[in-house]
Scaffold this motif. Structure first.
Motif, PDB file in Angstrom:
ATOM      1  N   ALA A 136       0.851  -1.176   0.000  1.00 51.51           N
ATOM      2  CA  ALA A 136       0.000   0.000   0.000  1.00 51.51           C
ATOM      3  C   ALA A 136       0.891   1.231   0.000  1.00 51.51           C
ATOM      4  O   ALA A 136       1.804   1.344   0.831  1.00 51.51           O
ATOM      5  N   ASN A 137       0.648   2.132  -0.916  1.00 49.91           N
ATOM      6  CA  ASN A 137       1.467   3.335  -1.085  1.00 49.91           C
ATOM      7  C   ASN A 137       2.956   3.014  -1.070  1.00 49.91           C
ATOM      8  O   ASN A 137       3.781   3.740  -0.497  1.00 49.91           O
ATOM      9  N   SER A 138       3.288   1.909  -1.680  1.00 55.27           N
ATOM     10  CA  SER A 138       4.686   1.459  -1.761  1.00 55.27           C
ATOM     11  C   SER A 138       4.703   0.324  -2.785  1.00 55.27           C
ATOM     12  O   SER A 138       3.656  -0.131  -3.221  1.00 55.27           O
TER      13      SER A 138
ATOM     14  N   ASP B  64       3.180  11.421   0.334  1.00 54.66           N
ATOM     15  CA  ASP B  64       3.608  10.367   1.245  1.00 54.66           C
ATOM     16  C   ASP B  64       5.073  10.584   1.601  1.00 54.66           C
ATOM     17  O   ASP B  64       5.957  10.460   0.764  1.00 54.66           O
TER      18      ASP B  64
ATOM     19  N   THR C 103       7.314   8.982   3.357  1.00 54.52           N
ATOM     20  CA  THR C 103       8.272   7.887   3.181  1.00 54.52           C
ATOM     21  C   THR C 103       8.667   7.752   1.715  1.00 54.52           C
ATOM     22  O   THR C 103       9.842   7.568   1.387  1.00 54.52           O
ATOM     23  N   GLY C 104       7.681   7.873   0.837  1.00 57.37           N
ATOM     24  CA  GLY C 104       7.961   7.787  -0.597  1.00 57.37           C
ATOM     25  C   GLY C 104       8.844   8.930  -1.062  1.00 57.37           C
ATOM     26  O   GLY C 104       9.742   8.743  -1.879  1.00 57.37           O
TER      27      GLY C 104
ATOM     28  N   LEU D  49       8.974  -3.865  -1.944  1.00 57.06           N
ATOM     29  CA  LEU D  49       9.758  -3.816  -0.717  1.00 57.06           C
ATOM     30  C   LEU D  49       9.895  -5.233  -0.178  1.00 57.06           C
ATOM     31  O   LEU D  49       8.969  -6.037  -0.290  1.00 57.06           O
TER      32      LEU D  49
ATOM     33  N   SER E 288      10.931   2.271   6.886  1.00 57.77           N
ATOM     34  CA  SER E 288       9.879   2.972   7.616  1.00 57.77           C
ATOM     35  C   SER E 288       8.499   2.528   7.114  1.00 57.77           C
ATOM     36  O   SER E 288       7.788   3.276   6.455  1.00 57.77           O
ATOM     37  N   HIS E 289       8.180   1.265   7.414  1.00 59.13           N
ATOM     38  CA  HIS E 289       6.898   0.716   6.983  1.00 59.13           C
ATOM     39  C   HIS E 289       6.270  -0.104   8.094  1.00 59.13           C
ATOM     40  O   HIS E 289       6.979  -0.746   8.869  1.00 59.13           O
TER      41      HIS E 289
ATOM     42  N   PRO F 157       3.643   2.670   4.398  1.00 57.66           N
ATOM     43  CA  PRO F 157       4.662   3.586   4.937  1.00 57.66           C
ATOM     44  C   PRO F 157       4.259   4.140   6.303  1.00 57.66           C
ATOM     45  O   PRO F 157       3.078   4.305   6.588  1.00 57.66           O
ATOM     46  N   ILE F 158       5.268   4.410   7.085  1.00 61.49           N
ATOM     47  CA  ILE F 158       5.066   5.137   8.348  1.00 61.49           C
ATOM     48  C   ILE F 158       5.691   6.516   8.187  1.00 61.49           C
ATOM     49  O   ILE F 158       6.874   6.638   7.866  1.00 61.49           O
TER      50      ILE F 158
END
Lengths: 493, 297, 306
Positions: A458-460, C20, C22-23, A463, B140-141, B286-287
């Motif tokens: 999610a939003n990544s 975002d 982190t992104g 990873l 950072s997730h 993400p955090i």
């Protein structure tokens, strides 16, 4: 790219035109590559019984890099017997914390030889040195480090159960992440007390052979890890061998199915990590610029040779034109070329065969009527290279949207509603991974629950972590690698 | 031939249970179910491949709402099944006796089946907490792994006519899967009687579908069906396994073998049976790092 | 081509994509992985020098100090031939006249902070008067601060109108709008403030006053560059970018240039559209240039401190 005065198109940026980066090559000298590699069986380097070898080339130069032994049935038998002996004689008797310390030791040695391993991985497989250096090798180290700690804590992983090792694990790894996949396979197998016979892919054996020498240096009892090289025949013979208790395979769905059939009449425990055609879904409220980056990372990471690559992009119609423009502009900044250059974003396609397959799909996409776009980057004269490519106006029913290409080729589809995109995303025999981009928390949880995939970013995207389980639904295989759940495929109760 | 003063007994036709209804087999084929002495006690449907297909369609249709139903509600429904079996205990015992079990064995089997249902009823809202993880990744997730039902599961019921069936069915549906049960070929009556209980309890139609018929005829259709996610084979004898695994390859169905003969053993019951029919799904998010060291804010 | 900017505030000006963090940080980390060597490095270093707004903004600034700084702006290191001048000198309004005089006939601009810099806590009339004063003294560029208190209280229209009024008062001077991102608290607000400033007429958007920590960072600057990019996609109009504060090494400056190169591209790679607000960056770049030229590591003692 001169700006076209056309009202229907967005103003163009001149990217990659003002300042170009001088070559910044990593030195190949830090890798000591032998001309010829033997089989690592029972703690010793042994010549193959039939004295057969196979050349491996550097896909960026098409030059021969080394030759590796081809293991025959006789060699495989030797490897399995030595793994069995090591299991009975040393490994299952050893106190678990001592076993763990061996695995820690491997992790440390990998760290110390990280630079050499990175260079080897890049020379052998064609991936950018930045990725070998910053991703493959450190992640492989971390995997050993993570599972080492599990060795003496297994009873905590399985409440109310006493896990036992299976015995000899046969492991077959693919060519896209050779060292990392070897780590994913060997580390949990050893931590749970199994011994190993591992076969890397024939085009990319080098880093795994280096890992063998690290294991030798770590002074593991002979036969605990055996590395045999060879092509598909060697793998098939290993799978057939009666002396193995476990098969862990990462590769294509077609071969995975064959293995399931071939082992149907046996008690060999099987886990498969296979193909994918992942949906990467962009809602109109997404963090757009980060999503563009996630899409680029999703499909162009490792030349798109990634089973969980976000190869099906679903963009909500209301933002599609701008999103695609941004994606094209981002593609203009991707540097394709010498994998050893620290600035290279996209390296060489792993083999001539794979490049041909990718080109086949590019031709097919054009034939199917989708709109083809590739970045304008100049490709090197020698070696196997492919420009970052996308197709727009792709239909759900086109093959480009259904079949795994395993290259830097993105199929872009649009959608209107959440309901529609869930249905379309799940409309695939695969189910390895998915991406969701939206600013709305409740939507993320809904999407995550409804997408039939083993990993949801999610939003990544793309990873990985040793602590995070990875593996698929449906035809993407079964079993998980990583995390607590990654122990399960290697134990019985 | 009965004597004229005796009441004529009513022979029951055991129908199929598909999508919450009791259709006859579309094929119109029946076989006689016989008691231990070879007397006919009932007519059983001989399900066809089309009946299988209908059952799988029904199971697929029911999956969405069943898998997303509140876990504690699934638990209450399983408990309700147990209550109803308990209330019809004598009928189940009698039926088991008809199928050749002694009175005491039939009683033990029925009691154990009820307890098994209650056992898994209690697990419905707990196994997730046992098998899920929050994974401490380096970036950072926020990263967590949860269990999700595999989907439509075919259960090849073991010979233990009631307890064996319940022992495979309960962990399957407790975990949010929907089931297509192929009743044991030799002793099918209890399966259909259980269906009647399911029907009058709160189990939504299609969550459990029960077929009676010939294994040899139906297995290939069920195991090769591309819209089935997993098959549970619960005979101790592994003879069928190679063919099951081979046939399951088309869509890489998960083939589970729960090789037991004594279903009365306590260790048969385990949350690991639920886990066997779960996929592990890992989600990353993400955090944001604001405040504290290492933050760009 | 110029498009007409909205004369009045519209709430839709605030609507932008989510950010975002982190992104954003993953992306900026990638810029720092670019290996800038040889000719591209020298090109980058010279470009950096040419983009510097050489700054002194202290209570103790005097005519003497400003004159010395102006000399440095024109003569970064005369021992090396072919060095550019910096882009501008950045001073308080009271030193604009001095600077303008010292830099006459050169291409180096004089930028003046204004609008009750750095806090901006004054009336609009005083801010306008200060702006007009700086322009009358000869300032080519005005670096204003936004009213962060008002912004954070949701009074976007006030902030918008203030910027628009200052822009009108600037006349021909180019307006840089300082968001003071270190006080905004989130990248989403950085994005929102950037949109607001651009819509109200900013010629440049600028991260920081240099008086608040954190000042410029790569993530904050990337978000601002992306806002500029979106404005360009929409209107075809360019807006300049000025990260300020905390950029004191050439290595970091090159990371910013990589980011600029890969976000906005060639058309922004010049002092007209990109500036570094910095006081000590120039000398660090000179050290690097010397190292590239002479092949050995350098001592600060060989480069003038102003």
């Amino acid at each position: 790219m001169p700006t076209k005065k056309n009202k229907s198109t967005l103003p163009r940026l001149r990217l990659g035109a003002g300042w170009s980066y001088a070559p910044a090559p990593e030195s190949a000298a830090s890798a000591r590559i032998n001309e010829q590699y033997e089989l690592f069986i029972n703690g010793k380097w042994q010549k193959p019984a039939k004295r057969a070898y196979i050349d491996s080339i550097n896909p960026a130069t098409e030059k021969k890099l080394y030759r590796a032994a081809v293991a025959s049935e006789q060699d495989i038998d030797k490897a399995v017997v030595s793994a069995r002996t090591a299991f009975d004689k040393y490994w299952k008797k050893m106190p678990a914390n001592e076993r763990g310390k061996y695995i820690f030791r491997i992790a440390r040695l990998l760290q110390e030889q990280a630079r050499e391993l990175s260079v080897m991985e890049t020379l052998d497989g064609g991936k950018p040195i930045r990725e070998s250096r910053d991703f493959d090798v450190p992640m492989a180290c971390n995997h050993f480090f993570y599972y080492a700690g599990w060795a003496d804590k297994l009873e905590f992983a399985f409440p109310n159960r006493a896990p036992r090792p299976l015995g000899v694990a046969a492991q077959i790894t693919p060519w896209n992440f050779p060292l990392l996949m070897a780590a994913w396979k060997i580390a949990p197998a050893l931590a749970t007390g199994n011994t190993v016979v591992l076969k890397p892919a024939e085009t990319t054996s080098l880093s795994t052979l280096k890992l063998a020498s690290i294991i030798e240096e770590a002074d593991l009892p002979p036969g605990v890890v055996n590395i045999i090289t060879g092509a598909g025949d060697t793998g098939a013979a290993l799978v057939r061998h009666a002396g193995i208790n476990k098969i862990a395979f990462t590769g294509s769905t077609a071969v995975g199915k064959l293995i399931q059939q071939q082992t149907a009449a046996t008690t060999k425990k099987l886990t498969l990590e296979l193909g994918g055609k992942a949906a990467n879904i962009i809602f109109s409220d997404a963090p757009i610029d980060q999503a563009v980056e996630g899409v680029v990372n999703g499909i162009f990471f490792n030349q798109g040779h990634v089973c969980c690559a976000g190869s099906r992009l679903y963009v909500q119609e209301s933002i599609a034109p701008l999103f695609i423009q941004k994606l094209k502009d981002r593609m203009a900044t991707l540097l394709v070329g010498d994998p050893m250059d620290k600035n290279t974003d996209i390296g060489a396609i792993n083999s001539a065969e794979q490049l041909e397959k990718i080109n086949y799909y590019i031709r097919l996409g054009k034939k199917e009527g989708s709109l083809h776009y590739e970045s304008a980057v100049a490709l090197p004269k020698k070696g196997y290279f492919c420009r970052p490519t996308l197709f727009t106006k792709v239909a759900q029913s086109s093959r480009l949207a259904q079949e795994e290409i395993f290259g830097p080729v993105l199929a872009i589809l649009t959608f209107r509603t959440e309901d529609e995109v869930i249905e379309k995303a799940n409309n695939s025999p695969y189910g390895l991974s998915a991406g969701v981009w939206t600013d709305k928390g409740s939507r993320i949880f809904n999407m995550s629950r409804r997408l039939k995939a083993g990993v949801v970013w999610a939003n990544s995207y793309n990873l990985f972590d040793p602590a995070s389980p990875f593996g698929g639904y449906k035809e993407s295989g079964y079993g998980r690698e990583g995390g607590v759940h990654g122990l399960l495929p290697y134990v019985s109760f | 031939m009965k004597k004229s003063t005796q009441r004529l007994s009513v022979l029951k036709t055991y129908k199929l249970y598909i999508g919450g209804q009791f259709p006859r087999t579309e094929s119109g084929r029946y076989v006689a179910a016989l008691d231990a002495n070879g007397n006919k006690i009932a007519n059983l449907c001989l399900a066809s491949r089309k009946d299988c297909r209908e059952a799988i369609v029904a199971a697929r249709g029911a999956l969405g709402s069943w898998s997303q139903r509140a876990a504690n509600n699934r638990g209450q429904i399983l408990y309700r099944i147990a209550e109803l079996v308990e209330s019809r205990k004598e009928a189940f015992i009698a039926e088991l006796q008809q199928q050749g079990l002694s009175r005491s064995a039939a009683t033990r089997e029925t009691n154990a089946a009820i307890d098994c249902l209650i056992y898994y009823a209690g697990w419905c809202d707990k196994y997730q907490a046992i098998f899920s993880t929050v994974n401490p990744v380096a970036s950072s997730h926020y990263n967590f792994s949860v269990c999700e039902p595999m989907g439509v599961v075919t259960l090849l019921a073991p010979a233990s006519p009631l307890l064996g069936l319940v022992s495979v069915l309960a962990p399957c549906v407790a975990g949010g899967n929907t089931a297509v049960v192929l009743a044991n070929e030799k002793r099918s009556l209890s399966a259909i009687s259980l269906a009647e209980v399911l029907h009058s309890s709160d189990v939504p139609g299609g969550v459990v579908n029960i077929l009676t018929g010939s294994y040899a005829e139906l297995l290939p259709w069920i195991v090769e069906h591309r819209d089935v996610n997993a098959v549970v084979y619960a005979e101790k004898d592994a003879a069928q396994l190679p063919s099951l695994r081979t046939k399951a390859t088309g869509n890489l169905k998960r083939v589970l073998h729960w090789p037991l003969d004594d279903w009365q053993q306590a260790e048969v019951q385990s949350p690991y049976r639920i886990l066997d029919l779960q996929e592990i799904k890992t989600t990353w998010h993400p955090i944001q790092q604001i405040a504290g060291s290492g933050a760009s804010y | 081509m110029k498009t007409t900017r909205p004369a009045v505030f519209k709430p839709s000006l605030l609507a932008g994509p989510a950010i975002d963090q982190t992104g954003v940080e993953e992306r900026t980390a990638r810029f720092t992985k670019r290996s800038i060597k040889a000719a591209s490095k020298m090109q980058g270093l010279l470009m950096t020098l040419s983009m510097i707004d050489l700054t002194t903004l202290e209570g103790k600034d005097s005519v003497g100090k400003v004159e010395q700084l102006c000399y440095k702006a024109l003569h970064l290191h005369d021992a090396f031939e072919g060095l550019p001048t910096v882009a501008a000198i950045c001073v308080y309004p009271s030193h604009v006249r001095t600077a303008k005089k010292a830099l006459q006939d050169s291409l180096v601009k004089v930028a003046s902070v204004a609008t009750a810099f750095p806090a901006g806590q004054s009336s609009i009339d005083i801010k306008l008067a200060e702006t007009r004063f700086a322009v009358a003294e000869g300032a080519d560029e005005i670096d204003m601060v936004i009213s962060r208190g008002k912004f954070l209280a949701g009074e976007y229209e006030y902030v918008f109108d203030e910027i628009a009024a200052i822009k009108a008062a600037c006349g021909a001077a180019r307006l840089k709008v300082i968001l003071e991102t270190g006080e905004l608290g989130s990248l989403d607000d950085v994005r929102k403030a950037s949109q607001l400033a651009i819509a109200a007429g900013a010629d440049f958007i600028k991260t920081s006053t240099g008086k608040i920590q954190p000042a410029a960072t790569l993530p904050v600057t990337l978000v601002m560059l992306e806002t500029i990019r979106d404005h360009y996609y929409k209107t075809g109009c360019k807006v300049g970018m000025k990260p300020a504060g905390g950029i004191s090494t050439s290595k970091l400056a090159l990371h910013y240039l990589v980011m600029l190169n890969e976000t906005l591209g060639a058309d922004w790679m010049n002092p007209h559209w990109f500036r570094f607000g910095a006081s000590s960056l120039a000398n660090n770049v000179l050290l690097q240039i010397a190292k590239e030229k002479e092949g050995c590591y350098q001592s600060p003692n060989y480069f003038s401190v102003d």
